[in-house]
Design an enzyme around this catalytic site. Structure first.
Site, short mmCIF file in Angstrom:
data_model
loop_
_atom_site.label_atom_id
_atom_site.label_comp_id
_atom_site.label_asym_id
_atom_site.label_seq_id
_atom_site.Cartn_x
_atom_site.Cartn_y
_atom_site.Cartn_z
CG ASP A 4 -10.70 -40.36 -43.37
OD1 ASP A 4 -10.31 -41.03 -42.39
OD2 ASP A 4 -11.89 -40.21 -43.66
CB VAL A 5 -4.40 -36.68 -44.48
CG1 VAL A 5 -5.33 -35.52 -44.76
CG2 VAL A 5 -3.86 -36.62 -43.06
N GLY A 6 -4.22 -40.02 -43.67
CA GLY A 6 -3.29 -41.12 -43.49
C GLY A 6 -2.38 -40.98 -42.28
CE LYS A 37 -7.07 -40.50 -32.91
NZ LYS A 37 -7.11 -40.68 -34.37
NE ARG A 46 -5.42 -48.77 -40.52
CZ ARG A 46 -5.55 -47.93 -41.52
NH1 ARG A 46 -5.85 -46.65 -41.26
NH2 ARG A 46 -5.41 -48.32 -42.76
CD GLU A 79 -3.41 -40.91 -35.24
OE1 GLU A 79 -4.19 -40.78 -36.20
OE2 GLU A 79 -3.09 -42.02 -34.76
#
Length: 210
Positions: free
Chosen positions: A13-15, A33, A47, A101
């Site tokens: 959750d760092v972006g 991903k 997203r 990612e």
């Protein structure tokens, strides 16, 4: 050969998904991903598709989609499977860039024996490290930089995400000996247009293609 980059983070959750969307859109790249853990709120690939403006065929299918938002090794166990790292081979190179990612932070376990960073070390692709700017990021970032360098993974630099904490960013890059790529500020509302403009303003695209 076209640019192929791995995007990982100092923590979950760092972006990094938002950053990956911005980077993939700016590079007009494919996005992949390999492992998605959790699907209740939609996948990260969906997203990225929404935020990047890329056509659907540029969003490559995941190798594993796990139901539980947890460390991949545990989410896979809940689903009754084991992730085979031999399945996590980047797609063949094309005539366009590729943004890959990771899931969670660098040291997240994929299975009982392998961390994501071990797979990145095997790939030997240049890595962009995403870090938050809030309290605690100096320790997390320097530990992550050390882990990447110890495994001889090419490190493009660090992309900060969040409010401006210039001193934290400065000391991380100085002590870590890494390039400060830029900082993606908080965006509200987060729209494709706002993200594109913020990335263009905050980053130099040539830093990712050199």
């Amino acid at each position: 050969m076209s640019t192929r980059l791995v995007v990982s983070g100092t923590d979950t959750d760092v972006g990094k998904t938002v950053f990956s969307a911005a980077l993939a859109g700016a590079l007009d790249a494919d996005y992949w991903k390999p492992v998605q853990a959790g699907r209740d709120d939609g996948t990260d690939a969906l997203r990225v598709a929404r935020l990047s403006g890329l056509p659907p065929e540029r969003i490559l299918p995941e190798r594993y989609i796990l139901n539980t938002p947890a460390s991949p090794h545990y989410a896979a166990r809940i689903d009754g499977i084991t992730i085979d790292t031999n399945d996590l081979t980047p797609p063949p190179a094309k005539d366009r860039p590729l943004v890959i990612e990771g899931a969670g932070g660098l040291m997240v376990p994929i299975n009982e024996d392998t961390l994501f960073i071990d797979v990145f070390a095997r790939w030997k692709l240049p890595l962009v490290l995403c870090a938050r700017t809030t309290l605690g990021t100096i320790n997390h970032s320097l530990l992550s930089i050390e882990a990447v360098k110890r495994r001889d993974i090419p490190l493009v630099g660090i992309a900060f995400i969040g409010e401006d904490y210039a001193e934290s960013e400065r000391i991380i890059c100085k002590i870590g000996g890494v390039r400060h790529l830029g900082r993606l500020p908080p965006l509200s509302p987060l729209t494709p247009e706002a993200l594109r403009a913020a990335f263009i303003t905050s980053f130099n695209l040539s830093d990712f293609t050199a």
